[in-house]
Design a protein around this motif. Structure first.
Motif, PDB file in Angstrom:
ATOM      1  N   THR A  49      32.790 -26.780 -48.840  1.00 14.19           N
ATOM      2  CA  THR A  49      31.886 -27.512 -49.269  1.00 14.19           C
ATOM      3  C   THR A  49      31.237 -28.519 -48.371  1.00 14.19           C
ATOM      4  O   THR A  49      30.330 -29.157 -48.753  1.00 14.19           O
ATOM      5  CB  THR A  49      32.197 -28.181 -50.647  1.00 14.19           C
ATOM      6  OG1 THR A  49      33.072 -28.858 -50.462  1.00 14.19           O
ATOM      7  CG2 THR A  49      32.525 -27.133 -51.907  1.00 14.19           C
ATOM      8  N   ASP A  50      31.935 -28.495 -47.273  1.00  8.40           N
ATOM      9  CA  ASP A  50      31.619 -29.311 -45.961  1.00  8.40           C
ATOM     10  C   ASP A  50      30.278 -28.879 -45.522  1.00  8.40           C
ATOM     11  O   ASP A  50      30.460 -27.470 -44.757  1.00  8.40           O
ATOM     12  CB  ASP A  50      32.722 -29.381 -45.256  1.00  8.40           C
ATOM     13  CG  ASP A  50      32.643 -30.461 -44.084  1.00  8.40           C
ATOM     14  OD1 ASP A  50      31.238 -30.499 -43.703  1.00  8.40           O
ATOM     15  OD2 ASP A  50      33.793 -31.272 -43.976  1.00  8.40           O
ATOM     16  N   TYR A  66      35.008 -26.291 -55.797  1.00  6.26           N
ATOM     17  CA  TYR A  66      35.686 -27.463 -55.676  1.00  6.26           C
ATOM     18  C   TYR A  66      36.363 -27.918 -57.019  1.00  6.26           C
ATOM     19  O   TYR A  66      36.069 -27.765 -58.084  1.00  6.26           O
ATOM     20  CB  TYR A  66      34.720 -28.525 -55.116  1.00  6.26           C
ATOM     21  CG  TYR A  66      33.419 -28.650 -55.724  1.00  6.26           C
ATOM     22  CD1 TYR A  66      33.234 -29.657 -56.753  1.00  6.26           C
ATOM     23  CD2 TYR A  66      32.327 -27.713 -55.336  1.00  6.26           C
ATOM     24  CE1 TYR A  66      31.947 -29.680 -57.278  1.00  6.26           C
ATOM     25  CE2 TYR A  66      31.110 -28.051 -55.949  1.00  6.26           C
ATOM     26  CZ  TYR A  66      31.092 -29.014 -57.115  1.00  6.26           C
ATOM     27  OH  TYR A  66      29.760 -28.970 -57.532  1.00  6.26           O
ATOM     28  N   PRO A  70      31.335 -29.251 -61.532  1.00  5.31           N
ATOM     29  CA  PRO A  70      30.083 -28.778 -60.763  1.00  5.31           C
ATOM     30  C   PRO A  70      28.888 -29.935 -60.976  1.00  5.31           C
ATOM     31  O   PRO A  70      28.739 -30.019 -62.184  1.00  5.31           O
ATOM     32  CB  PRO A  70      29.831 -27.394 -60.972  1.00  5.31           C
ATOM     33  CG  PRO A  70      31.292 -26.982 -61.559  1.00  5.31           C
ATOM     34  CD  PRO A  70      31.742 -28.091 -62.427  1.00  5.31           C
ATOM     35  N   GLN A  71      28.090 -30.039 -60.121  1.00  5.88           N
ATOM     36  CA  GLN A  71      27.101 -30.988 -60.085  1.00  5.88           C
ATOM     37  C   GLN A  71      25.899 -30.358 -59.397  1.00  5.88           C
ATOM     38  O   GLN A  71      26.039 -29.907 -58.178  1.00  5.88           O
ATOM     39  CB  GLN A  71      27.547 -32.231 -59.292  1.00  5.88           C
ATOM     40  CG  GLN A  71      28.500 -32.989 -60.301  1.00  5.88           C
ATOM     41  CD  GLN A  71      28.715 -34.442 -59.561  1.00  5.88           C
ATOM     42  OE1 GLN A  71      27.895 -35.224 -59.331  1.00  5.88           O
ATOM     43  NE2 GLN A  71      29.972 -34.867 -59.399  1.00  5.88           N
ATOM     44  N   ILE A  74      25.191 -31.213 -55.774  1.00  7.38           N
ATOM     45  CA  ILE A  74      25.929 -30.764 -54.665  1.00  7.38           C
ATOM     46  C   ILE A  74      25.567 -29.122 -54.539  1.00  7.38           C
ATOM     47  O   ILE A  74      25.752 -28.694 -53.250  1.00  7.38           O
ATOM     48  CB  ILE A  74      27.488 -30.665 -55.350  1.00  7.38           C
ATOM     49  CG1 ILE A  74      27.935 -32.124 -55.333  1.00  7.38           C
ATOM     50  CG2 ILE A  74      28.296 -30.029 -54.142  1.00  7.38           C
ATOM     51  CD1 ILE A  74      29.497 -32.252 -56.037  1.00  7.38           C
ATOM     52  N   THR A  75      25.274 -28.546 -55.433  1.00  9.09           N
ATOM     53  CA  THR A  75      24.834 -26.940 -55.271  1.00  9.09           C
ATOM     54  C   THR A  75      23.429 -27.293 -54.346  1.00  9.09           C
ATOM     55  O   THR A  75      23.023 -26.480 -53.472  1.00  9.09           O
ATOM     56  CB  THR A  75      24.386 -26.568 -56.641  1.00  9.09           C
ATOM     57  OG1 THR A  75      25.740 -26.188 -57.479  1.00  9.09           O
ATOM     58  CG2 THR A  75      23.691 -24.794 -56.269  1.00  9.09           C
ATOM     59  N   ALA A  77      22.447 -29.289 -52.276  1.00  4.58           N
ATOM     60  CA  ALA A  77      22.830 -29.829 -50.738  1.00  4.58           C
ATOM     61  C   ALA A  77      23.418 -28.601 -50.030  1.00  4.58           C
ATOM     62  O   ALA A  77      23.079 -28.205 -48.709  1.00  4.58           O
ATOM     63  CB  ALA A  77      23.970 -30.950 -50.799  1.00  4.58           C
ATOM     64  N   ILE A  78      24.261 -27.778 -50.828  1.00  2.00           N
ATOM     65  CA  ILE A  78      25.010 -26.807 -49.981  1.00  2.00           C
ATOM     66  C   ILE A  78      23.805 -25.575 -49.698  1.00  2.00           C
ATOM     67  O   ILE A  78      23.852 -25.044 -48.599  1.00  2.00           O
ATOM     68  CB  ILE A  78      26.309 -26.286 -50.699  1.00  2.00           C
ATOM     69  CG1 ILE A  78      27.282 -27.287 -50.850  1.00  2.00           C
ATOM     70  CG2 ILE A  78      26.766 -25.035 -50.129  1.00  2.00           C
ATOM     71  CD1 ILE A  78      28.299 -27.010 -51.836  1.00  2.00           C
ATOM     72  N   CYS A  88      28.118 -20.081 -55.613  1.00  2.00           N
ATOM     73  CA  CYS A  88      28.582 -21.500 -56.122  1.00  2.00           C
ATOM     74  C   CYS A  88      29.520 -21.539 -57.219  1.00  2.00           C
ATOM     75  O   CYS A  88      29.275 -20.676 -58.212  1.00  2.00           O
ATOM     76  CB  CYS A  88      27.078 -22.505 -56.496  1.00  2.00           C
ATOM     77  SG  CYS A  88      26.255 -22.761 -55.104  1.00  2.00           S
TER      78      CYS A  88
END
Length: 228
Positions: A49-50, A66, A70-71, A74-75, A77-78, A88
């Motif tokens: 997820t980096d 992760y 799950p948020q 974050i999805t 951004a990735i 995801c």
């Protein structure tokens, strides 16, 4: 010149000056058959997820799971950072029920190529996710004793085998019973285990890269040596 020489494929490679320093996955993963998803053939998945790692790897796709709830941010951004397809995580372990379905739909809307649910996810939730989204559902399998048929019947598109040292054994057990189901599996930390997992029947391999801290530590050590 022999016929083999004439037929040998030459693959040109283009690299940038600055981006030549990247995480390259083990070449042996290319021996896998791959899984064709929406016309794209995927053989290697980087487990991360980096976003810095995701932007600097030659993996075919990203599997972003992760150990937290799950948020959507974050999805987003990735998916925004990646230049390859993203699958995801949407819960199923700590996160259950309707929230899993909502997160899956949100991931599809944000551009994910597929969603990943954890091993404890009930079949009725997988079924509800299947009725809600159009992208593939990857279901994580951690034991050969799981009811794989029930997972498939509930709507699993791809199986993600994560069984530590028993991964290749689990893959082989599943492949014997389900010859056509797409299987992604962890390959371990060496070429021998990757080969074993592919030969057991995995179509694609997930690879856990070194952390940015480890990579940067090695880089800093090389800087320090200049002054020794």
């Amino acid at each position: 010149m022999t016929n083999n020489d004439k037929n040998k494929k030459i693959v040109p490679e283009v690299k940038g000056t600055l981006r030549s320093h990247m995480i390259e996955l083990p070449e042996v993963i290319r021996n896998a058959t791959g899984i064709r998803v929406f016309g794209k053939r995927l053989k290697s998945f980087v487990f991360s997820t980096d976003v810095a790692v995701i932007r600097n790897t030659n993996a075919d796709a990203v599997i972003a799971v992760y150990p937290f709830t799950p948020q959507p941010v974050i999805t987003a951004a990735i998916v925004l950072a990646a230049d390859v397809p993203v699958f995801c995580g949407v819960g199923g372990g700590l996160t259950m029920g309707k929230r899993v379905v909502n997160l899956a739909l949100d991931a599809e809307f944000k551009g994910a190529m597929g969603v990943v649910v954890n091993s404890p996810t009930p079949n009725d939730i997988i079924r509800e996710v299947r009725e809600t989204i159009d992208i593939p559902i990857i279901v994580t399998v951690v034991s050969e004793y799981e009811d794989v048929q029930a997972r498939i019947d509930s709507g699993a598109t791809i199986l993600n085998v994560s069984g530590a040292k028993r991964t290749s054994h689990i893959v082989r057990s599943i492949r014997e019973k389900f010859p056509s189901i797409p299987i992604i599996a962890t390959g371990g930390n060496n070429e021998a285990s990757i080969i074993e997992t592919i030969e057991a029947g995995a179509n694609a391999i997930t690879y856990t890269p070194p952390t940015t801290g480890k990579i940067f530590g090695d880089t800093m050590n090389s800087y320090r040596k200049k002054f020794e």
